[in-house]
Scaffold this motif. Sequence first.
Motif, PDB file in Angstrom:
ATOM      1  N   LYS A 168       0.834  -1.131  -0.025  1.00 59.19           N
ATOM      2  CA  LYS A 168      -0.090  -0.035   0.098  1.00 59.19           C
ATOM      3  C   LYS A 168       0.811   1.182  -0.001  1.00 59.19           C
ATOM      4  O   LYS A 168       0.542   2.228  -0.768  1.00 59.19           O
ATOM      5  CB  LYS A 168      -0.837  -0.066   0.976  1.00 59.19           C
ATOM      6  CG  LYS A 168      -1.922  -1.156   1.205  1.00 59.19           C
ATOM      7  CD  LYS A 168      -3.100  -0.631   0.155  1.00 59.19           C
ATOM      8  CE  LYS A 168      -4.123   0.363   0.669  1.00 59.19           C
ATOM      9  NZ  LYS A 168      -5.156   0.947  -0.155  1.00 59.19           N
ATOM     10  N   LEU A 169       1.989   1.154   0.636  1.00 60.90           N
ATOM     11  CA  LEU A 169       2.948   2.316   0.526  1.00 60.90           C
ATOM     12  C   LEU A 169       3.801   2.377  -0.482  1.00 60.90           C
ATOM     13  O   LEU A 169       3.961   3.651  -0.961  1.00 60.90           O
ATOM     14  CB  LEU A 169       3.965   2.085   1.858  1.00 60.90           C
ATOM     15  CG  LEU A 169       3.469   2.238   3.363  1.00 60.90           C
ATOM     16  CD1 LEU A 169       4.282   1.987   4.393  1.00 60.90           C
ATOM     17  CD2 LEU A 169       3.040   4.021   3.326  1.00 60.90           C
ATOM     18  N   THR A 170       4.063   1.499  -1.133  1.00 61.78           N
ATOM     19  CA  THR A 170       5.301   1.581  -2.083  1.00 61.78           C
ATOM     20  C   THR A 170       4.675   1.139  -3.518  1.00 61.78           C
ATOM     21  O   THR A 170       5.366   1.251  -4.835  1.00 61.78           O
ATOM     22  CB  THR A 170       6.299   0.786  -1.793  1.00 61.78           C
ATOM     23  OG1 THR A 170       6.281  -0.664  -1.935  1.00 61.78           O
ATOM     24  CG2 THR A 170       6.996   1.397  -0.612  1.00 61.78           C
ATOM     25  N   GLY A 171       3.564   0.153  -3.549  1.00 58.65           N
ATOM     26  CA  GLY A 171       3.319  -0.549  -4.687  1.00 58.65           C
ATOM     27  C   GLY A 171       4.050  -1.789  -4.973  1.00 58.65           C
ATOM     28  O   GLY A 171       3.819  -2.638  -5.966  1.00 58.65           O
ATOM     29  N   LYS A 172       4.984  -2.176  -3.974  1.00 55.83           N
ATOM     30  CA  LYS A 172       5.886  -3.291  -4.153  1.00 55.83           C
ATOM     31  C   LYS A 172       5.321  -4.537  -3.260  1.00 55.83           C
ATOM     32  O   LYS A 172       5.117  -4.100  -2.272  1.00 55.83           O
ATOM     33  CB  LYS A 172       7.261  -2.959  -3.759  1.00 55.83           C
ATOM     34  CG  LYS A 172       8.104  -1.845  -4.752  1.00 55.83           C
ATOM     35  CD  LYS A 172       8.031  -2.037  -6.094  1.00 55.83           C
ATOM     36  CE  LYS A 172       8.733  -0.907  -6.762  1.00 55.83           C
ATOM     37  NZ  LYS A 172       8.945  -1.237  -8.160  1.00 55.83           N
ATOM     38  N   TYR A 173       5.348  -5.727  -3.857  1.00 56.26           N
ATOM     39  CA  TYR A 173       4.765  -6.983  -3.142  1.00 56.26           C
ATOM     40  C   TYR A 173       5.891  -7.628  -2.717  1.00 56.26           C
ATOM     41  O   TYR A 173       6.664  -8.322  -3.402  1.00 56.26           O
ATOM     42  CB  TYR A 173       3.878  -7.974  -4.056  1.00 56.26           C
ATOM     43  CG  TYR A 173       2.530  -7.134  -4.432  1.00 56.26           C
ATOM     44  CD1 TYR A 173       1.593  -7.233  -3.776  1.00 56.26           C
ATOM     45  CD2 TYR A 173       2.418  -6.512  -5.776  1.00 56.26           C
ATOM     46  CE1 TYR A 173       0.398  -6.480  -3.945  1.00 56.26           C
ATOM     47  CE2 TYR A 173       1.367  -6.051  -6.168  1.00 56.26           C
ATOM     48  CZ  TYR A 173       0.237  -5.628  -5.229  1.00 56.26           C
ATOM     49  OH  TYR A 173      -0.845  -5.219  -5.668  1.00 56.26           O
ATOM     50  N   GLU A 211       7.616 -11.116  -3.244  1.00 59.10           N
ATOM     51  CA  GLU A 211       9.069 -11.386  -3.440  1.00 59.10           C
ATOM     52  C   GLU A 211       9.797 -11.470  -2.219  1.00 59.10           C
ATOM     53  O   GLU A 211       9.850 -10.181  -1.508  1.00 59.10           O
ATOM     54  CB  GLU A 211       9.569 -10.291  -4.604  1.00 59.10           C
ATOM     55  CG  GLU A 211      11.151 -10.244  -5.022  1.00 59.10           C
ATOM     56  CD  GLU A 211      11.363  -9.275  -5.799  1.00 59.10           C
ATOM     57  OE1 GLU A 211      11.892  -8.043  -5.490  1.00 59.10           O
ATOM     58  OE2 GLU A 211      10.977  -9.277  -7.226  1.00 59.10           O
ATOM     59  N   GLY A 212      10.976 -12.361  -2.067  1.00 51.43           N
ATOM     60  CA  GLY A 212      11.558 -12.311  -0.791  1.00 51.43           C
ATOM     61  C   GLY A 212      12.613 -11.219  -0.567  1.00 51.43           C
ATOM     62  O   GLY A 212      13.519 -11.063  -1.789  1.00 51.43           O
TER      63      GLY A 212
END
Length: 505
Positions: A168-173, A211-212
Amino acid sequence: MAKYFMGIDVGTYESKGVIINDKAEVVCSAATPHGLENPKPHYFEHDADTVWWGDICKLTKTLLETSGLANTEIAAFGCSTLAADVLPVDENCTPLRKGILYGIDSRATEEIKYLEEYYGDRLDELWGGEELCSSDCMPKVLWIKNNEPEVYEKTYKFLTASSYITAKLTGKYVIDRYLAVSSFIPCYRPDLSIDDKLARECYCRGDQLAEGHEVTDVVGYVTAEAARETGLAEGTPVITGTDDSGAEAISAGVLQPGDLMVQLGSTCYIIYCSDQLIHDDRIWEEDSLIPGRYSIDGGTNAAGALTKWMRDTFFPDLVREQEAGGENAFTALTKLAANVPAGAGGLVVLPYFSGERTPINDSEAKGIIFGLQFHHTRDQIYRAGLEGVACSVAQHIDILEEHGLKINNLMCTGGGTRNPVWLQIIADMTGHEVKTPEVTLGASYGDALMAGIGVGCFQGFPDLSRYIRVGNVYRPDPEKAGLYAKIKDIYGKLYEANKDLMHEL
């Protein structure tokens, strides 16, 4: 020019936030409560949008306003959350159902049984043990697949709570190593790549998982939309984030082999920092948040949740007095427990009111108040509840010591540290000195410290030991050792004698 770091932790019943400076000093803190949904027996949920994200937005604004800092002065942001949870989202990161919570939610019992049979001899290789438990996330993904096919078909990503907030903050999962390899077994390899074949075998596509990354990696920056909702400056660096217990261990200085954290929150979580792995089906072991270290963990499903139930069930008068402006009900309960002699008049409580994680790994376990007679009082029942949780802590320490692992430093954290009687009971029950950190803000403080590591203000985890100091110390009373050894023995035998009846019930 001073740098500032913000950390926020979203817990089971409350979220907390803090801003610290580049000397690890607290500038300000804030907290906001929220509810816990229990729609069916064994089902525990949060609304991810209103609780998880809503609390983040509320606390970021409160912290900025309270501190008087400009949002551009926040050099990095870190979060932690209750874990391990499962939340399916669509391509817009919109939740498709409420978040299924960690080990207290044991709805996936049938899926666990199925997977244990399906993997058979492969189970020990894949899970590092012969049993799955209610803290494992992938059985919950399988539960969604089996029971909510319409949700499953629409799912773009299966996230845990920290992954959702960072997205939600960055768009990165993304997901950190600690959660990936411990909670999303068996889908992540040691190098944090995803085993797509293994994921598809029972659960979902590999690309549906986050993604780890290492926990202190800067994985993205606050987007324009997130900046509008949170008040943070667009472009603020955001680290991966992690679970609340791991962050809390960092906040307490659990940094070296032999350090042990006992987190007394709604549940009790135990983290032991080790330079070696052990193999014992009763507990969990995985990579630590700290590079080059291992984490040997355990979890008791009911700690603060048990004392809250006892308060509301047996002491409604104290709750009413608090609501009328009187003394805090838990403060009053601490005083009452202090006047009850050790052993609680011959009562023993098994705190399995929501099943149990370690060391019994039994989601169908039931709570017991054992030894009741007409002369017993509610004060004694409450004291026995505190002692029951302490028995579980002692069981975990016994397991560590069976493997030759020494306890050099036992730090207690969480809301339970406001109860000195409970801390003394743990010291007496375990025979170990119990300490609390000077800064008791817990996971949110750890989040802020790790955000500082992420942008290079603090020089890695070892550097944090310069800033984390001990607050109070509770030393074991040797005169209580014999009594508590007997109670601990009865505690263990009670479960063994009644587990079949628990399952039948």
